[in-house]
Motif scaffolding. Structure first.
Motif, short mmCIF file in Angstrom:
data_model
loop_
_atom_site.label_atom_id
_atom_site.label_comp_id
_atom_site.label_asym_id
_atom_site.label_seq_id
_atom_site.Cartn_x
_atom_site.Cartn_y
_atom_site.Cartn_z
N GLY A 15 0.86 -1.19 0.00
CA GLY A 15 0.00 0.00 0.00
C GLY A 15 0.89 1.23 0.00
N GLU A 36 3.86 -7.95 -1.47
CA GLU A 36 2.43 -7.61 -1.38
C GLU A 36 1.61 -8.88 -1.58
OE1 GLU A 36 0.15 -5.10 -0.73
OE2 GLU A 36 -1.25 -6.70 -1.25
N GLY A 43 -3.36 -1.44 -1.85
CA GLY A 43 -4.18 -1.57 -0.64
C GLY A 43 -5.45 -0.76 -0.76
N ARG A 44 -5.74 0.02 0.26
CA ARG A 44 -6.98 0.80 0.28
C ARG A 44 -6.93 2.01 -0.65
NH1 ARG A 44 -6.94 2.07 6.23
NH2 ARG A 44 -4.81 1.27 6.08
N PRO A 59 -14.92 7.86 -0.87
CA PRO A 59 -14.44 9.23 -1.07
C PRO A 59 -13.03 9.42 -0.52
CG PRO A 59 -16.26 9.16 0.53
CD PRO A 59 -16.10 7.78 0.00
N HIS A 60 -12.11 9.81 -1.38
CA HIS A 60 -10.72 10.05 -0.96
C HIS A 60 -10.33 11.49 -1.29
CE1 HIS A 60 -9.95 5.76 -0.35
NE2 HIS A 60 -8.75 6.07 0.08
N TYR A 63 -4.91 15.37 1.75
CA TYR A 63 -4.62 16.50 2.65
C TYR A 63 -3.26 17.09 2.30
CZ TYR A 63 -8.71 15.58 5.42
OH TYR A 63 -10.02 15.45 5.81
N TYR A 164 -12.99 11.74 9.28
CA TYR A 164 -13.65 10.48 8.95
C TYR A 164 -14.23 9.80 10.19
CZ TYR A 164 -13.87 8.77 4.21
OH TYR A 164 -14.27 8.54 2.93
N TRP A 192 -6.72 7.78 -6.93
CA TRP A 192 -5.63 7.54 -5.97
C TRP A 192 -4.68 6.45 -6.43
CZ3 TRP A 192 -5.25 8.43 -0.17
CH2 TRP A 192 -5.60 9.76 0.12
N LEU A 397 -4.86 9.39 8.67
CA LEU A 397 -5.14 8.81 7.36
C LEU A 397 -3.85 8.63 6.55
CD1 LEU A 397 -8.30 11.02 6.86
CD2 LEU A 397 -8.35 8.54 7.09
C1 LIG Z 1 -13.51 4.50 2.24
C2 LIG Z 1 -12.15 5.10 2.49
C3 LIG Z 1 -11.97 6.46 2.39
C4 LIG Z 1 -10.72 7.04 2.66
N1 LIG Z 1 -10.55 8.38 2.53
C5 LIG Z 1 -9.36 8.94 2.76
C6 LIG Z 1 -9.15 10.34 2.60
O1 LIG Z 1 -10.06 11.06 2.21
N2 LIG Z 1 -7.92 10.85 2.87
C7 LIG Z 1 -6.89 10.08 3.29
O2 LIG Z 1 -5.79 10.59 3.53
N3 LIG Z 1 -7.05 8.74 3.45
C8 LIG Z 1 -8.26 8.17 3.20
N4 LIG Z 1 -8.43 6.82 3.34
C9 LIG Z 1 -7.33 6.04 3.90
C10 LIG Z 1 -6.26 5.69 2.89
O3 LIG Z 1 -6.80 4.92 1.85
C11 LIG Z 1 -5.23 4.88 3.68
O4 LIG Z 1 -4.70 5.73 4.68
C12 LIG Z 1 -4.07 4.39 2.90
O5 LIG Z 1 -4.44 3.72 1.74
C13 LIG Z 1 -3.34 3.43 3.83
O6 LIG Z 1 -2.20 2.93 3.23
P1 LIG Z 1 -1.36 1.80 3.97
O7 LIG Z 1 -0.29 1.43 3.05
O8 LIG Z 1 -1.02 2.25 5.34
O9 LIG Z 1 -2.37 0.57 4.19
P2 LIG Z 1 -3.14 -0.32 3.11
O10 LIG Z 1 -3.55 0.53 1.96
O11 LIG Z 1 -4.19 -1.02 3.86
O12 LIG Z 1 -2.04 -1.35 2.58
C14 LIG Z 1 -1.64 -2.49 3.30
C15 LIG Z 1 -1.19 -3.53 2.29
O13 LIG Z 1 -0.60 -4.63 2.98
C16 LIG Z 1 -0.95 -5.82 2.29
N5 LIG Z 1 -0.78 -6.96 3.21
C17 LIG Z 1 -1.51 -7.25 4.31
N6 LIG Z 1 -1.06 -8.39 4.88
C18 LIG Z 1 -0.02 -8.83 4.13
C19 LIG Z 1 0.85 -9.96 4.21
N7 LIG Z 1 0.72 -10.90 5.16
N8 LIG Z 1 1.83 -10.10 3.27
C20 LIG Z 1 1.97 -9.18 2.28
N9 LIG Z 1 1.15 -8.10 2.16
C21 LIG Z 1 0.17 -7.92 3.07
C22 LIG Z 1 -2.39 -5.56 1.88
O14 LIG Z 1 -2.81 -6.43 0.82
C23 LIG Z 1 -2.34 -4.10 1.46
O15 LIG Z 1 -2.06 -3.94 0.08
C24 LIG Z 1 -9.65 6.22 3.06
C25 LIG Z 1 -9.82 4.82 3.14
C26 LIG Z 1 -11.06 4.27 2.84
C27 LIG Z 1 -11.23 2.78 2.92
#
Ligand SMILES: Cc1cc2nc3c(=O)[nH]c(=O)nc-3n(C[C@H](O)[C@H](O)[C@H](O)COP(=O)(O)OP(=O)(O)OC[C@H]3O[C@@H](n4cnc5c(N)ncnc54)[C@H](O)[C@@H]3O)c2cc1C
Length: 424
Positions: A15, A36, A43-44, A59-60, A63, A164, A192, A397
């Motif tokens: 992610g 991954e 990811g999200r 909705p994303h 910031y 949120y 995104w 976030l």
């Molecule tokens: C509905 C919604 C609206 C949002 N709106 C906003 C917004 O307006 N503004 C904002 O800043 N943020 C927003 N966000 C949050 C934003 O999407 C997240 O903060 C961001 O994507 C998080 O990134 P991350 O890499 O921390 O986690 P994630 O995107 O969750 O990535 C984690 C990754 O780890 C992988 N993984 C998990 N376990 C394993 C494993 N055992 N081995 C290998 N890989 C693994 C997963 O498959 C995933 O790809 C929103 C999220 C949602 C769901």
């Protein structure tokens, strides 16, 4: 220059946090592999793409603090700030959202006494919140401002859209004040997923190896285990959620991390994301619910996410921490809101996706634990760190995911502190 072996770093999770950590580690001279589990990165932050539409997972909005970190990693983002026809619903009526003292004064939504109290709220945002607000809940803060009735519900709606979180009795007021001061969000051109792609390209340009469909089973200092494969490493960043991090670390997870993962209250939202061939109505571009915890916004008005004439609209319902969702009722409610603002939308429908309870943030920053100060630090044990929206004391976030990714990379890289960059 002294020769030493190149740090072998493994990042678990592709992610934004994992990719940002990979870029930071590779920039410091490490040999980096991203693992991954899914078949795609992101990811999200991944978006759906088809027929010229790009639809984020709910909705994303980006910031400014998160954008600054992306820029520092070499990722440029375009898109615009929603600025016109922004409305809120109070007592069944729609009003323009007051954005400052002048528009507040002319608003027909509030009494003069309510306007005076809201003016105090407006005056307190945009500057660093006092330290005492970290342990105050949003409800206590709004009590202190004397906000009641419609003005109170409007303020709570503002906190919801900025954070949120639909948890005024639990959310730290300092977090709310900081986010309310960051109103200049951007809807991102290309969706995104473009951020994810740009981070991945940047990482690959720095020599990072990215593997998808690579699910990690367990982690120990010095090794990462996949199904039938063990990878030796000097440094590991777990860019996954808190429960996953604890289960991957097993006996190596400290008690404090276990306790945090156990107690963290996830922030969730229902959302309906639609692509339309045409917009039945040009305005409003945004409706925020003060009576109900709802949100609707035409993202394509401010970002290139739809083909000529088409539109992408995101609708959401902010869920309270322990709220149980009836998926059919939640969908009906969001569809009814869409019908209200875009009558006849079904006749223009290209694509719709509904999610009853998406995970927006792993851990609500609660007043009882000091807000963001209650989140775990990136470094778990020497050579092992975590990153994500639940780690570190910076932001919310995506900003929190990116800031903690940089902190995690820094924490596990011996060379980043005082040593010169490694020669191979
Ligand atoms: C509905 C919604 C609206 C949002 N709106 C906003 C917004 O307006 N503004 C904002 O800043 N943020 C927003 N966000 C949050 C934003 O999407 C997240 O903060 C961001 O994507 C998080 O990134 P991350 O890499 O921390 O986690 P994630 O995107 O969750 O990535 C984690 C990754 O780890 C992988 N993984 C998990 N376990 C394993 C494993 N055992 N081995 C290998 N890989 C693994 C997963 O498959 C995933 O790809 C929103 C999220 C949602 C769901």
């Amino acid at each position: 220059m002294r020769r030493r072996h190149m740090t072998r770093a493994i990042v678990i999770g592709g992610g934004p946090a994992g990719l940002a950590a990979a870029v930071a580690l590779a920039s410091e001279g490490a040999s980096v592999t991203v693992l991954e589990a899914d078949r795609e990165l992101g990811g999200r932050a991944r978006h759906w793409e088809g027929d010229g539409y790009r639809i984020n997972l709910g909705p994303h909005a980006l910031y400014p603090q998160a954008e600054r970190i992306l820029n520092g990693l070499g990722v440029k983002v375009t898109g615009r700030t929603p600025s016109q026809d922004l409305t809120f619903e109070l007592d069944g009526r729609t009003h323009p959202i007051p954005s400052g003292p002048l528009s507040l004064l002319s608003s027909g939504a509030f009494s003069l006494a309510e306007k005076m109290r809201l003016a105090r709220l407006f005056a307190s945002i945009g500057k660093p919140p006092p330290a005492s607000l970290a342990t105050q809940t949003v409800a206590e803060w709004l009590d202190g401002l004397g906000l009641t009735g419609g003005a109170r519900r409007f303020a709570e709606a503002g906190v919801r859209i900025a954070t949120y979180a639909n948890a005024p009795e639990r959310l730290s007021a300092a977090v709310a004040v900081r986010q309310l001061g960051s109103a200049q969000v951007r809807y991102v051109d290309g969706g995104w997923g473009g951020i994810v792609d740009a981070l991945a390209r940047r990482a690959e340009g720095l020599g990072v190896t990215i593997r998808t469909r690579a699910k990690v089973r367990s982690v120990e200092p010095g090794a990462v285990h996949l199904e039938g494969e063990a990878l030796a490493c000097d440094a590991v960043v777990l860019a996954v959620g808190p429960k996953r991090a604890v289960s991957l670390l097993g006996a190596h997870a400290p008690a404090s991390l276990r306790a945090f993962a156990e107690e963290a209250a996830p922030v969730r939202a229902s959302h309906l994301d639609v692509a339309l061939r045409a917009l039945p109505r040009a305005r409003p571009s945004l409706v925020l619910g003060a009576d109900r915890p709802l949100y609707a916004s035409v993202h394509s008005s401010y970002a290139e996410v739809a083909p000529e004439g088409g539109a992408v609209i995101h609708l959401g319902r902010y869920l309270a921490p322990d709220e149980r969702v009836d998926p059919a009722a939640a969908r009906r409610e969001l569809e009814a809101v869409l019908e209200q603002i875009q009558p006849g939308w079904r006749g223009h429908l290209v694509h719709a996706r509904f999610a009853p309870a998406s995970l927006v943030m792993h851990a609500l920053p609660e007043a009882r634990s000091g807000g963001v100060a209650g989140r775990p630090a990136a470094l778990v044990t020497p050579g092992v760190a975590v990153a994500g929206d639940w780690v570190g004391d910076t932001g919310l976030l995506l900003e929190a995911s990116l800031a903690s990714a940089l902190a995690a990379a820094h924490a596990v890289m011996p060379l980043s502190v005082s040593e010169p960059r490694a020669a191979v």
